[in-house]
Design an enzyme around this catalytic site. Sequence first.
Site, PDB file in Angstrom:
ATOM      1  N   GLY A 189      67.952 -82.836  25.713  1.00  0.00           N
ATOM      2  CA  GLY A 189      68.600 -83.757  24.786  1.00  0.00           C
ATOM      3  C   GLY A 189      67.688 -84.922  24.495  1.00  0.00           C
ATOM      4  O   GLY A 189      66.581 -84.739  24.010  1.00  0.00           O
TER       5      GLY A 189
ATOM      6  N   GLY B 219      65.113 -88.145  24.860  1.00  0.00           N
ATOM      7  CA  GLY B 219      63.749 -88.134  25.388  1.00  0.00           C
ATOM      8  C   GLY B 219      63.700 -87.990  26.892  1.00  0.00           C
ATOM      9  O   GLY B 219      64.601 -88.431  27.595  1.00  0.00           O
TER      10      GLY B 219
ATOM     11  N   ASP C 233      60.630 -72.784  20.996  1.00  0.00           N
ATOM     12  CA  ASP C 233      62.076 -72.578  21.084  1.00  0.00           C
ATOM     13  C   ASP C 233      62.418 -71.270  21.794  1.00  0.00           C
ATOM     14  O   ASP C 233      63.348 -71.221  22.607  1.00  0.00           O
ATOM     15  CB  ASP C 233      62.700 -72.612  19.688  1.00  0.00           C
TER      16      ASP C 233
ATOM     17  N   HIS D 179      59.749 -77.586  27.126  1.00  0.00           N
ATOM     18  CA  HIS D 179      60.042 -77.565  25.690  1.00  0.00           C
ATOM     19  C   HIS D 179      59.605 -78.873  25.035  1.00  0.00           C
ATOM     20  O   HIS D 179      58.991 -78.865  23.960  1.00  0.00           O
ATOM     21  CB  HIS D 179      61.538 -77.313  25.477  1.00  0.00           C
ATOM     22  N   ASP D 180      59.901 -79.997  25.674  1.00  0.00           N
ATOM     23  CA  ASP D 180      59.469 -81.297  25.146  1.00  0.00           C
ATOM     24  C   ASP D 180      57.946 -81.338  25.016  1.00  0.00           C
ATOM     25  O   ASP D 180      57.411 -81.803  24.004  1.00  0.00           O
ATOM     26  CB  ASP D 180      59.926 -82.440  26.053  1.00  0.00           C
TER      27      ASP D 180
ATOM     28  N   TYR E  24      65.747 -84.235  30.843  1.00  0.00           N
ATOM     29  CA  TYR E  24      64.919 -83.798  29.713  1.00  0.00           C
ATOM     30  C   TYR E  24      65.660 -83.055  28.614  1.00  0.00           C
ATOM     31  O   TYR E  24      65.137 -82.927  27.510  1.00  0.00           O
ATOM     32  CB  TYR E  24      63.752 -82.931  30.214  1.00  0.00           C
TER      33      TYR E  24
END
Length: 118
Positions: free
Chosen positions: A29, A31, A92, A47-48, A27
């Site tokens: 970097g 997709g 973030d 985070h994604d 995960y």
Amino acid sequence: NLYQFKNMIHCTVPSRPWWHFADYGCYCGRGGKGTPVDDLDRCCQVHDNCYEKAGKMGCWPYFTLYKYKCSQGKLTCSGGNSKCGAAVCNCDLVAANCFAGARYIDANYNINFKKRCQ
């Protein structure tokens, strides 16, 4: 935005270059897909998902500017951010703090994505 996220990572994990987090696990970097390989990879999965939620609010997380402060390894998002700025800053900030608390396993950097992330 991604530049600010890079700087947040440097704030909480100054001992490791930010790019070490750009190609880690399933995960961090590119997709995400499959099962996270460890706690650090789970930070990236969260985070994604956070960026996806911000996108559904009409925000552009990769490009949204926001204000924040870094002081002695502690991050705070500024109160004057726009709705999107606040959402992305929080995504973030949570991820950068999560990175600081997770173990970095060198073997999970630049893994065989096709084989390990199904």
